[in-house]
Write a protein that holds these residues in place. Structure first.
Motif, PDB file in Angstrom:
ATOM      1  N   GLY A   1     -55.192   3.230  34.068  1.00 53.27           N
ATOM      2  CA  GLY A   1     -53.727   3.906  34.290  1.00 53.27           C
ATOM      3  C   GLY A   1     -53.939   5.483  34.180  1.00 53.27           C
ATOM      4  O   GLY A   1     -53.218   6.107  34.694  1.00 53.27           O
ATOM      5  N   TYR A   2     -54.981   5.778  33.392  1.00 56.94           N
ATOM      6  CA  TYR A   2     -54.983   7.380  33.139  1.00 56.94           C
ATOM      7  C   TYR A   2     -55.355   7.764  34.466  1.00 56.94           C
ATOM      8  O   TYR A   2     -54.823   9.076  34.655  1.00 56.94           O
ATOM      9  CB  TYR A   2     -56.104   7.518  31.987  1.00 56.94           C
ATOM     10  CG  TYR A   2     -56.678   9.185  31.697  1.00 56.94           C
ATOM     11  CD1 TYR A   2     -55.626   9.900  31.058  1.00 56.94           C
ATOM     12  CD2 TYR A   2     -57.819   9.458  32.347  1.00 56.94           C
ATOM     13  CE1 TYR A   2     -56.194  11.314  30.902  1.00 56.94           C
ATOM     14  CE2 TYR A   2     -58.093  10.726  32.034  1.00 56.94           C
ATOM     15  CZ  TYR A   2     -57.349  11.560  31.433  1.00 56.94           C
ATOM     16  OH  TYR A   2     -57.938  12.617  30.965  1.00 56.94           O
ATOM     17  N   ALA A   3     -56.578   7.191  34.935  1.00 57.90           N
ATOM     18  CA  ALA A   3     -56.992   7.609  36.193  1.00 57.90           C
ATOM     19  C   ALA A   3     -55.912   7.786  37.564  1.00 57.90           C
ATOM     20  O   ALA A   3     -55.628   8.978  38.310  1.00 57.90           O
ATOM     21  CB  ALA A   3     -58.111   7.022  36.725  1.00 57.90           C
TER      22      ALA A   3
ATOM     23  N   ILE B   1     -46.367  25.176  25.416  1.00 57.75           N
ATOM     24  CA  ILE B   1     -45.365  23.938  25.333  1.00 57.75           C
ATOM     25  C   ILE B   1     -46.185  23.033  24.569  1.00 57.75           C
ATOM     26  O   ILE B   1     -47.480  22.802  25.317  1.00 57.75           O
ATOM     27  CB  ILE B   1     -44.668  23.555  26.540  1.00 57.75           C
ATOM     28  CG1 ILE B   1     -43.676  24.566  27.222  1.00 57.75           C
ATOM     29  CG2 ILE B   1     -44.105  22.176  26.157  1.00 57.75           C
ATOM     30  CD1 ILE B   1     -43.355  23.997  28.767  1.00 57.75           C
ATOM     31  N   ASP B   2     -45.861  22.530  23.731  1.00 60.33           N
ATOM     32  CA  ASP B   2     -46.706  21.242  23.095  1.00 60.33           C
ATOM     33  C   ASP B   2     -45.970  20.510  22.232  1.00 60.33           C
ATOM     34  O   ASP B   2     -45.004  20.951  21.380  1.00 60.33           O
ATOM     35  CB  ASP B   2     -47.963  21.844  22.255  1.00 60.33           C
ATOM     36  CG  ASP B   2     -49.210  21.135  22.206  1.00 60.33           C
ATOM     37  OD1 ASP B   2     -50.236  21.241  22.721  1.00 60.33           O
ATOM     38  OD2 ASP B   2     -49.099  19.961  21.417  1.00 60.33           O
ATOM     39  N   ASN B   3     -46.175  19.168  22.234  1.00 64.07           N
ATOM     40  CA  ASN B   3     -45.393  18.324  21.340  1.00 64.07           C
ATOM     41  C   ASN B   3     -46.182  18.044  20.032  1.00 64.07           C
ATOM     42  O   ASN B   3     -45.668  17.106  19.108  1.00 64.07           O
ATOM     43  CB  ASN B   3     -45.065  17.073  22.263  1.00 64.07           C
ATOM     44  CG  ASN B   3     -46.285  16.057  22.256  1.00 64.07           C
ATOM     45  OD1 ASN B   3     -47.350  16.421  21.885  1.00 64.07           O
ATOM     46  ND2 ASN B   3     -45.789  14.852  22.911  1.00 64.07           N
TER      47      ASN B   3
ATOM     48  N   SER C   1     -48.915  16.241  19.268  1.00 62.92           N
ATOM     49  CA  SER C   1     -49.135  14.730  19.166  1.00 62.92           C
ATOM     50  C   SER C   1     -50.887  14.950  18.943  1.00 62.92           C
ATOM     51  O   SER C   1     -51.143  14.112  18.425  1.00 62.92           O
ATOM     52  CB  SER C   1     -48.987  13.965  20.567  1.00 62.92           C
ATOM     53  OG  SER C   1     -49.638  14.652  21.760  1.00 62.92           O
ATOM     54  N   THR C   2     -51.600  15.501  19.814  1.00 62.93           N
ATOM     55  CA  THR C   2     -53.138  15.356  19.377  1.00 62.93           C
ATOM     56  C   THR C   2     -53.633  17.248  19.412  1.00 62.93           C
ATOM     57  O   THR C   2     -54.762  17.455  19.591  1.00 62.93           O
ATOM     58  CB  THR C   2     -53.958  14.855  20.783  1.00 62.93           C
ATOM     59  OG1 THR C   2     -53.474  15.754  21.998  1.00 62.93           O
ATOM     60  CG2 THR C   2     -53.434  13.376  20.661  1.00 62.93           C
ATOM     61  N   ASN C   3     -52.736  18.253  19.106  1.00 62.60           N
ATOM     62  CA  ASN C   3     -53.178  19.581  18.779  1.00 62.60           C
ATOM     63  C   ASN C   3     -54.082  19.867  18.128  1.00 62.60           C
ATOM     64  O   ASN C   3     -54.273  19.118  16.982  1.00 62.60           O
ATOM     65  CB  ASN C   3     -51.825  20.367  18.674  1.00 62.60           C
ATOM     66  CG  ASN C   3     -51.532  20.113  17.156  1.00 62.60           C
ATOM     67  OD1 ASN C   3     -51.176  18.807  17.030  1.00 62.60           O
ATOM     68  ND2 ASN C   3     -51.312  20.952  16.522  1.00 62.60           N
TER      69      ASN C   3
HETATM   70  N1  LIG Z   1     -61.662  17.974  27.985  1.00 64.57           N
HETATM   71  C1  LIG Z   1     -62.091  17.162  28.909  1.00 64.57           C
HETATM   72  O1  LIG Z   1     -63.240  17.044  29.311  1.00 64.57           O
HETATM   73  C2  LIG Z   1     -61.081  16.836  29.861  1.00 64.57           C
HETATM   74  C3  LIG Z   1     -61.484  15.980  31.177  1.00 64.57           C
HETATM   75  C4  LIG Z   1     -60.681  15.465  32.062  1.00 64.57           C
HETATM   76  C5  LIG Z   1     -59.266  15.805  31.974  1.00 64.57           C
HETATM   77  N2  LIG Z   1     -58.825  16.637  30.896  1.00 64.57           N
HETATM   78  C6  LIG Z   1     -57.360  17.207  30.839  1.00 64.57           C
HETATM   79  O2  LIG Z   1     -57.328  18.478  30.336  1.00 64.57           O
HETATM   80  C7  LIG Z   1     -55.950  18.522  29.595  1.00 64.57           C
HETATM   81  C8  LIG Z   1     -56.280  18.807  28.225  1.00 64.57           C
HETATM   82  O3  LIG Z   1     -57.236  18.430  27.676  1.00 64.57           O
HETATM   83  P1  LIG Z   1     -57.873  18.397  26.137  1.00 64.57           P
HETATM   84  O4  LIG Z   1     -59.216  18.207  26.161  1.00 64.57           O
HETATM   85  O5  LIG Z   1     -57.424  19.801  25.860  1.00 64.57           O
HETATM   86  O6  LIG Z   1     -56.875  17.407  25.171  1.00 64.57           O
HETATM   87  P2  LIG Z   1     -56.057  17.569  24.046  1.00 64.57           P
HETATM   88  O7  LIG Z   1     -55.606  16.433  23.384  1.00 64.57           O
HETATM   89  O8  LIG Z   1     -56.671  18.467  23.064  1.00 64.57           O
HETATM   90  O9  LIG Z   1     -54.821  18.556  24.440  1.00 64.57           O
HETATM   91  C9  LIG Z   1     -53.597  17.957  24.885  1.00 64.57           C
HETATM   92  C10 LIG Z   1     -52.425  18.560  24.265  1.00 64.57           C
HETATM   93  O10 LIG Z   1     -51.322  18.289  24.833  1.00 64.57           O
HETATM   94  C11 LIG Z   1     -50.335  18.133  24.068  1.00 64.57           C
HETATM   95  N3  LIG Z   1     -49.398  17.046  24.642  1.00 64.57           N
HETATM   96  C12 LIG Z   1     -49.569  15.687  24.880  1.00 64.57           C
HETATM   97  N4  LIG Z   1     -48.624  15.156  25.511  1.00 64.57           N
HETATM   98  C13 LIG Z   1     -47.587  16.102  25.522  1.00 64.57           C
HETATM   99  C14 LIG Z   1     -46.383  16.033  25.998  1.00 64.57           C
HETATM  100  N5  LIG Z   1     -45.878  14.786  26.386  1.00 64.57           N
HETATM  101  N6  LIG Z   1     -45.515  17.185  25.876  1.00 64.57           N
HETATM  102  C15 LIG Z   1     -46.089  18.214  25.444  1.00 64.57           C
HETATM  103  N7  LIG Z   1     -47.196  18.414  24.729  1.00 64.57           N
HETATM  104  C16 LIG Z   1     -48.136  17.158  25.043  1.00 64.57           C
HETATM  105  C17 LIG Z   1     -51.203  17.421  22.778  1.00 64.57           C
HETATM  106  O11 LIG Z   1     -50.274  17.634  21.651  1.00 64.57           O
HETATM  107  C18 LIG Z   1     -52.325  18.133  22.963  1.00 64.57           C
HETATM  108  O12 LIG Z   1     -52.249  19.595  22.040  1.00 64.57           O
HETATM  109  C19 LIG Z   1     -55.492  17.031  29.545  1.00 64.57           C
HETATM  110  O13 LIG Z   1     -54.586  16.896  30.712  1.00 64.57           O
HETATM  111  C20 LIG Z   1     -56.536  16.134  30.017  1.00 64.57           C
HETATM  112  O14 LIG Z   1     -56.289  14.832  30.647  1.00 64.57           O
HETATM  113  C21 LIG Z   1     -59.550  17.132  29.955  1.00 64.57           C
END
Ligand SMILES: NC(=O)c1ccc[n+]([C@@H]2O[C@H](COP(=O)([O-])OP(=O)(O)OC[C@H]3O[C@@H](n4cnc5c(N)ncnc54)[C@H](O)[C@@H]3O)[C@@H](O)[C@H]2O)c1
Length: 322
Positions: free
Chosen positions: A157-159, A36-38, A40-42
């Protein structure tokens, strides 16, 4: 096709993002993956992922704006899903800085709609929480007190969101493992939203300049994506850590941001200028930098030792810019 249908099902939210797509790539042989992905930041497209993983199910869905059709689809999917990896979120200090209200409200909406379904089917959930819940602390241990700054600084807010999801997983009695991730990085991590290593490498190569926000004494510990995957292989197969929280990071890769900038410059062997600007010249008043952050990984070391050193992480990411 028939063989795909007989594998246990793994659903990955945020599965086209940096971490979620690596999970798909590393588990598709044992699990029938649904993403599942929207968008937004893929960082990958579903077609690219299918080239690597073969058969994969994809649903373009915003978990914060679920329609009745989406909810019905989720209800059917979760009925026979073995593992739900919950990695969808708005990610990156820059992204949160640009739209903090949206990030806070969306996470609430996701929790409101998704968690009751996970509770209904008792789906084993791997939740991507964050080191941000420790605030400005070093050598952070899972059961220590957490530290969140005031609501005047919306970044917190993120934390808060991450912590609220941690509480809700327990309140709903969803079988879960919470991963508190400490700066997991690697090739394909986006450089757009403030992830420091990809950003510094991209800037060094493209502009010949690395910018440090603040005085550069902030500390971070960096972990290679392969070490997250290595630990997940154990956690997904074993039940030992169910309903527990685990720091995922690499305590050997702790540096100041200034040391990191110099290591990147030396590793890339480029003539790079390193400049310092005030943190709030780049980020709004909604944001304040975290000055200290490093994990205690004693719990992780019970079953996995992170292996990739910082210099190798930099080389690996730099290769993806060639
Ligand atoms: N990379 C890190 O070091 C790190 C550290 C702490 C926490 N995290 C957590 O790990 C997870 C993945 O992080 P990442 O680095 O891969 O980030 P990323 O932005 O590459 O991946 C997040 C994905 O979620 C999708 N997305 C966002 N909001 C959505 C929604 N409402 N519905 C469906 N899809 C949605 C985006 O399109 C993206 O593909 C996140 O929850 C992030 O908070 C990552």
């Amino acid at each position: 096709m028939a063989e795909f249908m007989t594998r246990p099902k793994m659903l990955v939210s945020g599965g086209l993002g940096f971490l979620g797509s690596e999970i798909a790539k590393n588990f598709f042989q044992e699990y029938a993956i649904t993403i599942i992905d929207n968008l937004s930041t893929n960082v990958v497209s579903i077609d690219d992922l299918k080239d690597i993983c073969g058969e994969i199910t994809y649903r373009n869905m915003d978990l914060a704006k679920l329609s009745k059709v989406d909810l019905d689809w989720l209800n059917t999917e979760l009925n026979d899903t073995t593992i739900f990896c919950h990695f969808a979120a708005a990610v990156g200090v820059k992204k949160i800085d640009q739209s903090p209200r949206e990030a806070i409200i969306n996470e609430n909406k996701i929790n409101h709609d998704l968690l009751p379904l996970l509770a209904k089917y008792k789906t084993k959930t791997i939740f991507a929480s964050s080191s941000e819940v420790y605030g400005n602390q070093e050598n952070c241990v899972e059961d220590q007190s957490l530290q969140i700054g005031p609501p005047d600084i919306l970044r917190w807010g993120y934390a808060c969101n991450k912590l609220m999801t941690e509480f809700l997983l327990k309140s709903y009695e969803i079988p879960h493992i919470t991963l508190r991730l400490f700066n997991v990085t690697g090739p394909r991590q986006s450089s757009k939203y403030g992830m420091v290593i990809p950003k510094m490498i991209r800037d060094a190569i493209k502009t010949g300049k690395i910018t440090i926000y603040g005085d550069g004494t902030q500390t971070r510990s960096f972990c290679h994506i392969s070490d997250l995957i290595g630990s997940l292989k154990y956690l997904i197969e074993q039940d030992k850590f169910t309903n527990q929280t685990i720091n995922i990071g690499n305590d050997q890769n702790r540096v100041t941001i200034e040391e990191l900038a110099h290591l990147i410059k030396d590793t890339l062997k480029l003539d790079v200028e390193i400049e310092k600007i005030a943190f709030n010249d780049e980020y709004s008043a909604n944001s304040k930098d975290i000055l200290k952050r490093s994990p205690s990984i004693e719990k992780l070391k019970q079953f996995y030792r992170p292996q990739v050193k910082l210099k190798a992480i930099i080389e690996d990411i730099a290769k993806s810019y060639e």
